[in-house]
Write a protein that holds these residues in place. Structure first.
Motif: not given
Length: 478
Positions: A32, A107, A123-125, A315-316, A334, A336-337, A341
């Motif tokens: 990442r 993230i 961002l990805n909550y 989810r991912y 990313l 996904q994020v 978002a």
């Protein structure tokens, strides 16, 4: 494909480039960091759940160890959410030093449902309405809404007699499966048990009662556990290829062993089409009903009666590593994020689907591993292995190995990993039989203590040994 890569990377650069980015927990953190660096993030702050920071160039990333790694996913998740919700003064000082204006982006892991961290957006909550859809005991409402064929199931509260009564009604001759839910995360088959008699029912109830609010009971389904991922875009749902869930059964036990995932297995064409068509319908339902964005998994069993779904994970999923390995130049996590978002990632769902599908069908991979409790290794050890008939042995010096078997330290005690060589193992057959053979070798040589394991039986097969034998013969390694 090149236009998809360039469009995605260009758009992601506008989202992350020149920003202060905090990576709060998660896996594959070095990867990442590299992805963020390539998008213009000069020095992300990494908050790792592990006890020790790796040797890492401080100019590339600032690495802080939280020391909250858990033996179970649910334990680590709870600890991480506590850190995000109420960071210590020491951690706040680290954040403020890294991001003094408080404008940074965060993230976190695919499980986290915390919207912000010390005033900075995560961002990805996961929105509450998205988390609610993952409850295994309420999924039948979705199947009914979409008119999806599925195995019968009932949801029962924590009443042992009522659970046993439901089990006797649903048993088709091979027992039933109990799957508990709430409030803890049910991951890695932690709260899943096979029940064939009253003794197994009592044992399962003793494990689930302190952890769960209710249990879904459904018939045991013979076949290969499989998952298919969908990715919800604003314009539609991209649907990927089926992934095998490597879940051997513990012989003579009610428990399963979750041992990761792999993309080598090809279900019959009709089942593949069935899975992918259903995943597209589920994705569109999620998009229309709760405004869902990003990746979800549709899990089930490839049976003689076709694909029978069991759950949806909003989810991912961990099996996305198979697609990351097939397309290492594309920062899928990313993507996904950015989708979660609410950002436009610059490509259509169909272009994204075509790109990932072609790559993952052409390049197979796996993340086959399991936790070890019987021993606590002090250092990592690995050896190359070959498969012969339905067994696994160490490779001789002059042989080309089929895989590498590795044992390393982990918070729970140890971690056993099986790295299969995609250039040796051709696609088609399931990986679970090979994992069973390799884990038996680890038991014998390293004392890993898994005990006798049995692979799931593919559609049309009769015995586990036949599966293993055909798998290795198909690979040309018998």
């Amino acid at each position: 494909m090149e236009h998809v890569y360039s469009a995605l990377n260009e758009r992601l650069s506008t989202v992350f480039g020149d920003q202060r980015v905090v990576l709060a927990g998660g896996t594959r953190l070095p990867k990442r960091v590299q992805e963020l660096h390539s998008l213009g993030v000069k020095q992300p702050l990494v908050l790792s759940t592990e006890d020790h920071a790796p040797l890492y160039d401080p100019e590339v990333a600032r690495w802080v160890s939280l020391g909250i790694a858990g033996s179970l996913v649910s334990v680590e998740h709870r600890r991480l959410e506590e850190v995000l919700t109420a960071p210590s003064p020491e951690l706040r000082a680290v954040l403020d030093d890294y991001d003094p204006t408080g404008d940074g982006l965060v993230i976190s892991t695919p499980y986290v449902a915390v919207p912000e961290f010390a005033g900075r957006p995560v961002l990805n909550y996961r929105r509450p309405e998205w988390v609610a859809l993952e409850n295994k005991t309420t999924i039948d409402a979705l199947w009914a809404e979409l008119s999806v064929p599925h195995a019968p199931a009932v949801v029962v509260g924590m009443d042992e007699d009522a659970l046993w009564q439901a089990s006797t009604l649903l048993d088709r001759g091979a027992g039933v499966v109990w799957s508990g839910d709430g409030p803890s995360i049910n991951g890695g088959a932690n709260f899943v048990r096979r029940v064939r008699d009253r003794e197994e029912a009592a044992g399962a109830f003793a494990v689930l009662a302190p952890k769960c609010d209710q249990v879904r009971v459904m018939p045991f389904l013979e076949g290969i556990p499989v998952s298919v991922h969908g990715v919800v875009f604003p314009d539609g749902t991209a649907v990927l290829r089926p992934i095998e869930m490597v879940v051997p059964r513990r012989a003579g036990s009610a428990r399963f062993l979750y041992a990761g995932c792999a993309s080598y297995y090809d279900p019959p064409a009709a089942i593949r089409d069935e899975m992918r068509n259903l995943a597209r319908r589920v994705g569109e339902q999620l998009r229309g009903s709760v405004g869902y964005r990003g990746t979800f998994t549709l899990d089930g069993i490839a049976t003689e009666d076709g694909f029978l779904p069991t759950e949806v994970n909003t989810r991912y999923g961990g099996a996305m590593v198979c697609f990351e390995d097939a397309l290492p130049q594309l920062p899928l996590a990313l993507v996904q994020v950015a989708l979660v978002a609410g950002h436009d990632v610059g490509v259509s769902s169909m272009d994204f689907e075509d790109t990932l599908l072609a790559a993952a069908d052409a390049r197979r991979s796996g993340a086959v591993a399991a936790n070890v409790r019987a021993i606590r290794p002090s250092a990592a050890v690995e050896r190359p292995v070959v498969f012969a008939e339905w067994s696994c042995r160490w490779a001789h010096a002059e042989e080309t190995p089929d895989a590498v078997l590795r044992l390393k330290p982990a918070p729970i005690g140890g971690r056993l990993e099986l790295d299969l060589d995609p250039d040796v193992l051709p696609p088609g057959r399931p990986v679970a039989p090979l994992a069973v053979a390799a884990f038996a070798l680890a038991d014998q040589e390293w004392g890993t203590g898994f005990g006798p394991l049995e692979p799931a039986v593919p559609v049309g097969e009769e015995t586990g040994h036949a599966v293993v034998l055909e798998a290795v013969q198909a690979a040309g390694i018998a």
